[in-house]
Design a protein around this motif. Structure first.
Motif, PDB file in Angstrom:
ATOM      1  N   GLU A 105       1.236  -1.688  -0.320  1.00  0.00           N
ATOM      2  CA  GLU A 105       0.481  -0.640  -0.034  1.00  0.00           C
ATOM      3  C   GLU A 105       0.923   1.512  -0.240  1.00  0.00           C
ATOM      4  OE1 GLU A 105      -2.498  -0.681   3.379  1.00  0.00           O
ATOM      5  OE2 GLU A 105      -4.261  -1.403   1.548  1.00  0.00           O
ATOM      6  N   TYR A 120       0.071   0.097  -4.357  1.00  0.00           N
ATOM      7  CA  TYR A 120      -0.847  -0.711  -4.730  1.00  0.00           C
ATOM      8  C   TYR A 120      -1.693  -0.842  -3.507  1.00  0.00           C
ATOM      9  CZ  TYR A 120      -3.236  -5.345  -5.689  1.00  0.00           C
ATOM     10  OH  TYR A 120      -3.321  -6.108  -6.350  1.00  0.00           O
ATOM     11  N   ASN A 121      -3.289  -0.495  -4.276  1.00  0.00           N
ATOM     12  CA  ASN A 121      -4.437  -0.137  -3.562  1.00  0.00           C
ATOM     13  C   ASN A 121      -5.332  -1.705  -3.749  1.00  0.00           C
ATOM     14  OD1 ASN A 121      -6.926  -0.085  -2.411  1.00  0.00           O
ATOM     15  ND2 ASN A 121      -7.019   2.197  -3.575  1.00  0.00           N
ATOM     16  N   PRO A 122      -5.399  -2.915  -2.958  1.00  0.00           N
ATOM     17  CA  PRO A 122      -6.184  -4.128  -3.697  1.00  0.00           C
ATOM     18  C   PRO A 122      -7.992  -3.841  -3.934  1.00  0.00           C
ATOM     19  CG  PRO A 122      -5.602  -4.015  -1.410  1.00  0.00           C
ATOM     20  CD  PRO A 122      -4.546  -3.049  -1.975  1.00  0.00           C
ATOM     21  N   ALA A 123      -8.426  -2.416  -2.779  1.00  0.00           N
ATOM     22  CA  ALA A 123      -9.223  -2.195  -3.125  1.00  0.00           C
ATOM     23  C   ALA A 123      -9.931  -1.924  -4.677  1.00  0.00           C
ATOM     24  CB  ALA A 123      -9.924  -1.434  -1.880  1.00  0.00           C
ATOM     25  N   ARG A 124      -8.678  -1.247  -5.647  1.00  0.00           N
ATOM     26  CA  ARG A 124      -9.201  -0.816  -6.967  1.00  0.00           C
ATOM     27  C   ARG A 124      -8.624  -1.999  -7.971  1.00  0.00           C
ATOM     28  NH1 ARG A 124      -5.141   3.871  -7.662  1.00  0.00           N
ATOM     29  NH2 ARG A 124      -3.691   1.587  -8.446  1.00  0.00           N
ATOM     30  N   GLN A 125      -9.413  -2.915  -7.655  1.00  0.00           N
ATOM     31  CA  GLN A 125      -9.303  -4.366  -8.031  1.00  0.00           C
ATOM     32  C   GLN A 125      -9.522  -4.241 -10.272  1.00  0.00           C
ATOM     33  OE1 GLN A 125     -10.102  -7.182  -6.466  1.00  0.00           O
ATOM     34  NE2 GLN A 125      -8.199  -7.846  -5.068  1.00  0.00           N
ATOM     35  N   ASN A 126      -9.105  -3.177 -10.800  1.00  0.00           N
ATOM     36  CA  ASN A 126      -8.966  -2.792 -12.020  1.00  0.00           C
ATOM     37  C   ASN A 126      -8.553  -4.751 -12.720  1.00  0.00           C
ATOM     38  OD1 ASN A 126      -9.485  -2.397 -14.836  1.00  0.00           O
ATOM     39  ND2 ASN A 126      -8.832  -0.486 -14.502  1.00  0.00           N
ATOM     40  N   TRP A 167      -4.265  -4.454 -13.017  1.00  0.00           N
ATOM     41  CA  TRP A 167      -4.118  -5.069 -11.247  1.00  0.00           C
ATOM     42  C   TRP A 167      -2.675  -5.618 -11.471  1.00  0.00           C
ATOM     43  CZ3 TRP A 167      -3.140  -9.729  -8.240  1.00  0.00           C
ATOM     44  CH2 TRP A 167      -3.888 -10.540  -9.497  1.00  0.00           C
TER      45      TRP A 167
END
Length: 88
Positions: free
Chosen positions: A41, A45-51, A55
């Motif tokens: 993070e 890297y933002n795991p909630a923003r799984q494009n 990603w």
């Protein structure tokens, strides 16, 4: 019946050391996973923003940043240790 029982016993005898060694390996602890997630993070890297399209590239970029920072930190520690070991 006796033949199949013998085959079963032989198979268990052969496979038991393999199963015992497989159980001895330990995975990551929860704390290690949390620390890794915090590092990712901080690297962006933002795991909630799984494009679904980006990603993997985002994770690779964060990994590269982490590895670069760890490498720079290790080099700095080596440099300070070598300067500390010099006698005047």
């Amino acid at each position: 019946m006796k033949h199949s029982l013998r085959i079963l016993i032989i198979a268990l005898g052969i496979s038991s050391p393999l199963l015992a060694s497989a159980q001895s390996t330990q995975g990551l602890t929860r704390e290690q996973v949390k620390e890794d997630l915090i590092q990712y993070e901080r690297a962006g890297y933002n795991p909630a923003r799984q494009n679904p399209r980006t990603w993997v590239d985002d994770a690779h970029a964060a990994t590269q940043k982490i590895m670069t920072a760890q490498n720079a930190n290790a080099q700095a520690q080596l440099a300070s240790a070598s300067q500390a070991s010099k006698c005047d």
